[in-house]
Design a protein around this motif. Structure first.
Motif, PDB file in Angstrom:
ATOM      1  N   GLN A 448      -2.285 -14.510  10.152  1.00 19.02           N
ATOM      2  CA  GLN A 448      -1.962 -12.734  10.415  1.00 19.02           C
ATOM      3  C   GLN A 448      -0.400 -12.287   9.953  1.00 19.02           C
ATOM      4  O   GLN A 448      -0.616 -11.806   8.966  1.00 19.02           O
ATOM      5  N   PRO A 449       0.099 -13.742   9.545  1.00 23.04           N
ATOM      6  CA  PRO A 449       0.943 -13.814   8.502  1.00 23.04           C
ATOM      7  C   PRO A 449       0.910 -12.998   6.332  1.00 23.04           C
ATOM      8  O   PRO A 449       1.716 -12.284   6.616  1.00 23.04           O
ATOM      9  N   ALA A 450       0.116 -13.810   6.568  1.00 21.01           N
ATOM     10  CA  ALA A 450      -1.005 -14.178   5.572  1.00 21.01           C
ATOM     11  C   ALA A 450      -1.463 -12.069   5.018  1.00 21.01           C
ATOM     12  O   ALA A 450      -0.757 -12.231   3.655  1.00 21.01           O
ATOM     13  N   LEU A 451      -2.024 -11.634   6.592  1.00 18.35           N
ATOM     14  CA  LEU A 451      -1.903 -10.623   5.828  1.00 18.35           C
ATOM     15  C   LEU A 451      -0.982  -9.587   5.758  1.00 18.35           C
ATOM     16  O   LEU A 451      -1.459  -8.462   5.340  1.00 18.35           O
ATOM     17  N   LEU A 452       0.072  -9.831   6.385  1.00 19.56           N
ATOM     18  CA  LEU A 452       1.129  -9.069   6.596  1.00 19.56           C
ATOM     19  C   LEU A 452       1.082  -8.958   4.633  1.00 19.56           C
ATOM     20  O   LEU A 452       2.080  -8.481   4.682  1.00 19.56           O
ATOM     21  N   VAL A 453       1.852 -10.357   3.951  1.00 16.36           N
ATOM     22  CA  VAL A 453       1.407 -10.404   2.469  1.00 16.36           C
ATOM     23  C   VAL A 453       1.314  -9.660   2.611  1.00 16.36           C
ATOM     24  O   VAL A 453       1.301  -8.572   1.117  1.00 16.36           O
ATOM     25  N   GLY A 454      -0.119  -9.704   2.138  1.00 16.16           N
ATOM     26  CA  GLY A 454      -0.826  -8.521   1.627  1.00 16.16           C
ATOM     27  C   GLY A 454      -0.741  -7.150   1.922  1.00 16.16           C
ATOM     28  O   GLY A 454      -0.941  -6.138   1.187  1.00 16.16           O
ATOM     29  N   ALA A 455      -0.547  -6.984   3.077  1.00 12.25           N
ATOM     30  CA  ALA A 455      -0.139  -5.799   2.928  1.00 12.25           C
ATOM     31  C   ALA A 455       0.779  -4.588   2.158  1.00 12.25           C
ATOM     32  O   ALA A 455       1.213  -3.699   1.744  1.00 12.25           O
ATOM     33  N   ALA A 456       1.870  -6.084   2.285  1.00 10.45           N
ATOM     34  CA  ALA A 456       3.141  -5.598   0.853  1.00 10.45           C
ATOM     35  C   ALA A 456       3.025  -5.470  -0.166  1.00 10.45           C
ATOM     36  O   ALA A 456       3.729  -4.702  -0.302  1.00 10.45           O
ATOM     37  N   SER A 457       1.888  -6.640  -0.431  1.00 10.57           N
ATOM     38  CA  SER A 457       1.616  -6.063  -2.609  1.00 10.57           C
ATOM     39  C   SER A 457       1.093  -4.523  -2.234  1.00 10.57           C
ATOM     40  O   SER A 457       1.439  -4.544  -3.195  1.00 10.57           O
ATOM     41  N   VAL A 458      -0.076  -4.382  -1.245  1.00 11.95           N
ATOM     42  CA  VAL A 458      -0.476  -2.832  -1.357  1.00 11.95           C
ATOM     43  C   VAL A 458       1.368  -1.785  -0.964  1.00 11.95           C
ATOM     44  O   VAL A 458       0.662  -0.789  -1.850  1.00 11.95           O
ATOM     45  N   VAL A 459       1.462  -2.582  -0.262  1.00 12.54           N
ATOM     46  CA  VAL A 459       2.532  -0.964  -0.545  1.00 12.54           C
ATOM     47  C   VAL A 459       3.426  -1.008  -1.338  1.00 12.54           C
ATOM     48  O   VAL A 459       4.054   0.267  -1.776  1.00 12.54           O
ATOM     49  N   VAL A 460       3.858  -1.923  -2.174  1.00  8.37           N
ATOM     50  CA  VAL A 460       4.378  -2.015  -3.340  1.00  8.37           C
ATOM     51  C   VAL A 460       3.402  -0.745  -4.512  1.00  8.37           C
ATOM     52  O   VAL A 460       4.000  -0.398  -4.892  1.00  8.37           O
ATOM     53  N   GLY A 461       2.080  -0.746  -4.375  1.00 12.68           N
ATOM     54  CA  GLY A 461       1.463  -0.379  -5.619  1.00 12.68           C
ATOM     55  C   GLY A 461       1.726   0.813  -4.793  1.00 12.68           C
ATOM     56  O   GLY A 461       1.341   2.136  -5.676  1.00 12.68           O
ATOM     57  N   MET A 462       1.783   0.972  -3.330  1.00  9.58           N
ATOM     58  CA  MET A 462       1.646   2.735  -2.954  1.00  9.58           C
ATOM     59  C   MET A 462       2.498   3.594  -3.127  1.00  9.58           C
ATOM     60  O   MET A 462       2.798   4.559  -4.214  1.00  9.58           O
ATOM     61  N   VAL A 463       4.232   3.140  -3.117  1.00  9.63           N
ATOM     62  CA  VAL A 463       5.394   3.724  -3.536  1.00  9.63           C
ATOM     63  C   VAL A 463       5.453   3.845  -5.218  1.00  9.63           C
ATOM     64  O   VAL A 463       5.441   4.753  -6.044  1.00  9.63           O
ATOM     65  N   VAL A 464       5.026   2.724  -6.512  1.00  4.58           N
ATOM     66  CA  VAL A 464       4.713   3.059  -7.277  1.00  4.58           C
ATOM     67  C   VAL A 464       3.310   3.919  -7.495  1.00  4.58           C
ATOM     68  O   VAL A 464       3.817   4.913  -8.398  1.00  4.58           O
ATOM     69  N   ALA A 465       2.610   4.894  -7.154  1.00 12.79           N
ATOM     70  CA  ALA A 465       1.863   5.276  -7.368  1.00 12.79           C
ATOM     71  C   ALA A 465       2.247   7.034  -7.075  1.00 12.79           C
ATOM     72  O   ALA A 465       1.732   7.791  -7.581  1.00 12.79           O
ATOM     73  N   MET A 466       3.408   6.774  -6.489  1.00 16.09           N
ATOM     74  CA  MET A 466       3.852   8.264  -6.264  1.00 16.09           C
ATOM     75  C   MET A 466       4.041   8.496  -7.508  1.00 16.09           C
ATOM     76  O   MET A 466       5.291   9.666  -7.204  1.00 16.09           O
ATOM     77  N   ALA A 467       4.648   7.848  -8.020  1.00 15.48           N
ATOM     78  CA  ALA A 467       5.210   8.625  -9.528  1.00 15.48           C
ATOM     79  C   ALA A 467       4.524   8.606 -10.958  1.00 15.48           C
ATOM     80  O   ALA A 467       4.736   9.574 -11.754  1.00 15.48           O
ATOM     81  N   MET A 468       3.305   8.175  -9.694  1.00 17.85           N
ATOM     82  CA  MET A 468       1.822   9.111 -10.694  1.00 17.85           C
ATOM     83  C   MET A 468       1.900  10.603 -11.885  1.00 17.85           C
ATOM     84  O   MET A 468       2.578  10.984 -10.495  1.00 17.85           O
ATOM     85  N   PRO A 469       1.992  10.840 -12.293  1.00 17.87           N
ATOM     86  CA  PRO A 469       2.055  12.471 -12.989  1.00 17.87           C
ATOM     87  C   PRO A 469       0.332  11.766 -11.942  1.00 17.87           C
ATOM     88  O   PRO A 469      -0.757  12.174 -11.694  1.00 17.87           O
ATOM     89  N   ARG A 470       0.450  13.844 -11.423  1.00 16.30           N
ATOM     90  CA  ARG A 470      -0.477  14.513 -10.748  1.00 16.30           C
ATOM     91  C   ARG A 470      -1.932  14.764 -10.434  1.00 16.30           C
ATOM     92  O   ARG A 470      -2.914  14.253 -10.177  1.00 16.30           O
ATOM     93  N   LYS A 471      -1.968  15.162 -11.921  1.00 16.20           N
ATOM     94  CA  LYS A 471      -3.306  15.004 -12.856  1.00 16.20           C
ATOM     95  C   LYS A 471      -3.879  14.604 -14.133  1.00 16.20           C
ATOM     96  O   LYS A 471      -2.361  13.868 -14.492  1.00 16.20           O
ATOM     97  N   ALA A 472      -4.146  13.953 -13.978  1.00 19.68           N
ATOM     98  CA  ALA A 472      -4.998  13.493 -15.610  1.00 19.68           C
ATOM     99  C   ALA A 472      -5.573  14.337 -16.556  1.00 19.68           C
ATOM    100  O   ALA A 472      -5.678  15.811 -15.965  1.00 19.68           O
ATOM    101  N   ARG A 473      -4.807  14.164 -17.512  1.00 17.74           N
ATOM    102  CA  ARG A 473      -4.776  15.383 -18.734  1.00 17.74           C
ATOM    103  C   ARG A 473      -6.106  15.274 -19.503  1.00 17.74           C
ATOM    104  O   ARG A 473      -7.116  14.459 -18.861  1.00 17.74           O
ATOM    105  N   ASP A 474      -6.477  16.481 -19.382  1.00 18.28           N
ATOM    106  CA  ASP A 474      -7.862  16.587 -20.460  1.00 18.28           C
ATOM    107  C   ASP A 474      -8.159  16.544 -21.252  1.00 18.28           C
ATOM    108  O   ASP A 474      -7.529  16.234 -22.208  1.00 18.28           O
TER     109      ASP A 474
END
Length: 474
Positions: A448-474
């Motif tokens: 259970q705590p291991a899965l929560l640490v895994g979830a926290a790592s993914v949340v870090v990726g999600m927060v960083v993804a918010m800074a991604m440019p909205r669309k890829a350039r052609d």
């Protein structure tokens, strides 16, 4: 209108005067994809077999991790070097050498009678896979007409995903039906078909010749190895012990030296200038964060299905399919949607689903939990991974000049593999650090705590993804 059965011109061997002959595109696709499928399959093929191997070889938990990580780390640290050497010595030549090394190491793995033998053989296997993976794509791209290249690469990517999805299933089926050693013997007949097929259907090619940054490869390999080693042994040695602190500090110093080396050398194995691209940098952080969280969770959950729920290796592998196979369906759809809704929306949504699925699983893992209760969370995790794979791959290349595409893709693949290795090490360290053990009664305590640490790592990726440019350039 042309189809996949269209013909591709390939040079015949020199003994035939190098006259032109034609090879069907599908045959070139099989020749490039079959060895790659073999290499990706072996990433997770052992997960369903680990409880059986542990009992047969009397392996420790740390050794179980190294059965997976020895392969992953060798794969990750040597992939970029293989691409550079293939450009210099010939891509097909090194591709075939990689198949040979992989096959010999598979035989060594099958014949292993001690954990140390299996770990060493798995490391050599990873070195062979490192030559197979990047060069298979380069050879395929050169074997098909430009008009069919996107289609061929899409099929190649699907085969790669299939290898990852079927790893636990095939591994479990073979262990149940034959033995854990047969997992590795399977690679031998595949190689016997793959080598002549590659010689016939794939043309030799070379790329830009440059010196291999051996010091850079060494520093990166030492840094990642020491980091994983320190995490794997942290619980046993003590996290505040001189040994653990020293090893982790040495890992940080080696990786810092690697970055400095890459900034100064004329022929870097990882050109630091690529990270000037916001999309590229963010995509690599996402790849690292979500592979660390998700693949560490797969490693532990595949054993949970056997140790706690009592499934056989094959039954356990089959029950991971709602998770591992879903990206094969969702990723192509996400690739189509990327140009319409934007990369940021898909990435944030996919990572949010993955994090939520791990939290949900951790809440379900109570005494008396059934597999049926886990299926929706497994599907959520698989859909989330599918929404992440294609957009992150697009983001890696969106700002890159065409000449940098191969290097950028290889860097991203390397970072993903390092994330897998650190994920297995980190979540397992949390598992045992929180009182987990390999018994039906004690497994959930640490999971259970291991899965929560895994979830926290993914949340870090999600927060960083918010800074991604909205669309890829052609």
């Amino acid at each position: 209108m042309t189809t996949i059965s269209d013909q591709v011109d390939v040079l015949a061997p020199p003994a035939q005067g190098r006259r032109r002959r034609t090879v069907p595109i599908w045959l070139a696709l099989v020749a490039a994809s079959l060895p790659m499928f073999m290499a990706t399959l072996d990433n997770l093929v052992m997960t369903s077999a680990l409880p059986v191997i542990r009992a047969d070889l009397n392996a420790s938990v740390g050794q179980l991790q190294w059965f997976v990580n020895a392969y992953t780390l060798a794969f990750a640290t040597l992939m970029l070097s293989a691409a550079t050497l293939g450009d210099r010595w010939g891509r097909r030549r090194l591709f075939l050498s990689g198949i040979a090394v992989f096959t010999v190491a598979s035989i060594g793995s099958a014949l292993s009678t001690t954990p140390a033998m299996l770990i060493a053989s798995r490391a050599v296997q990873g070195a062979g896979a490192a030559a197979i993976m990047p060069l298979s794509l380069a050879l395929l791209a050169g074997a098909v007409p430009a008009s069919k290249r996107a289609m061929a690469i899409g099929v190649w990517g699907g085969v790669s995903g299939l290898g990852i999805a079927l790893g636990p299933v095939i591994g479990g089926a073979v262990v149940d039906g034959v033995s854990w050693q047969a997992i590795f013997w399977l690679n031998v007949p595949v190689a016997l078909v793959a080598v002549p097929l590659a010689l016939y259907a794939l043309e030799e090619s070379r790329g830009q010749r440059q010196r291999l940054d051996l010091l850079g490869v060494l520093l990166a390999g030492v840094g990642v190895f020491l980091g994983v080693w320190g995490i794997v042994h942290g619980n046993d040695d003590g996290w505040a012990s001189a040994r653990t602190v020293g090893v982790l500090a040495a890992a940080v110093l080696a990786l810092a030296a690697f970055v400095l080396r890459e900034l100064r050398t004329e022929n870097p194995v990882v050109p630091m200038r690529l990270f000037r691209s916001r999309s590229f940098s963010i995509a690599n952080v996402i790849s690292f964060a979500f592979t660390l969280g998700m693949f560490g969770a797969v490693f532990l959950l595949a054993q949970y299905l056997q140790i706690v729920m009592g499934y056989t290796p094959f039954q356990a592998g089959l029950r991971t399919l709602p998770w591992t196979a879903a990206p094969m369906v969702v990723a192509p759809i996400a690739g189509i949607l990327a140009s319409r809704v934007g990369l940021r929306v898909l990435l944030v949504s996919g990572l949010a689903l993955q994090a939520a699925s791990l939290v949900w699983m951790s809440m379900l893992l109570e005494p008396g939990a059934t597999y049926g209760e886990m299926i929706p969370a497994f599907v959520m995790a698989g859909v989330g991974m599918g929404l992440t794979f294609a957009p992150s791959a697009t983001a890696v290349l969106t700002d890159m000049a065409e000449i940098d595409h191969a290097t950028a893709s290889s860097v991203n693949s390397t970072i993903r593999e390092i994330g897998v290795a650190l994920g297995v090490a980190t979540l397992t360290a949390v598992f045992f650090g929180q009182g987990g053990n390999l018994t039906p009664a004690g497994y959930t305590d640490g999971l259970q705590p291991a899965l929560l640490v895994g979830a926290a790592s993914v949340v870090v990726g999600m927060v960083v993804a918010m800074a991604m440019p909205r669309k890829a350039r052609d």
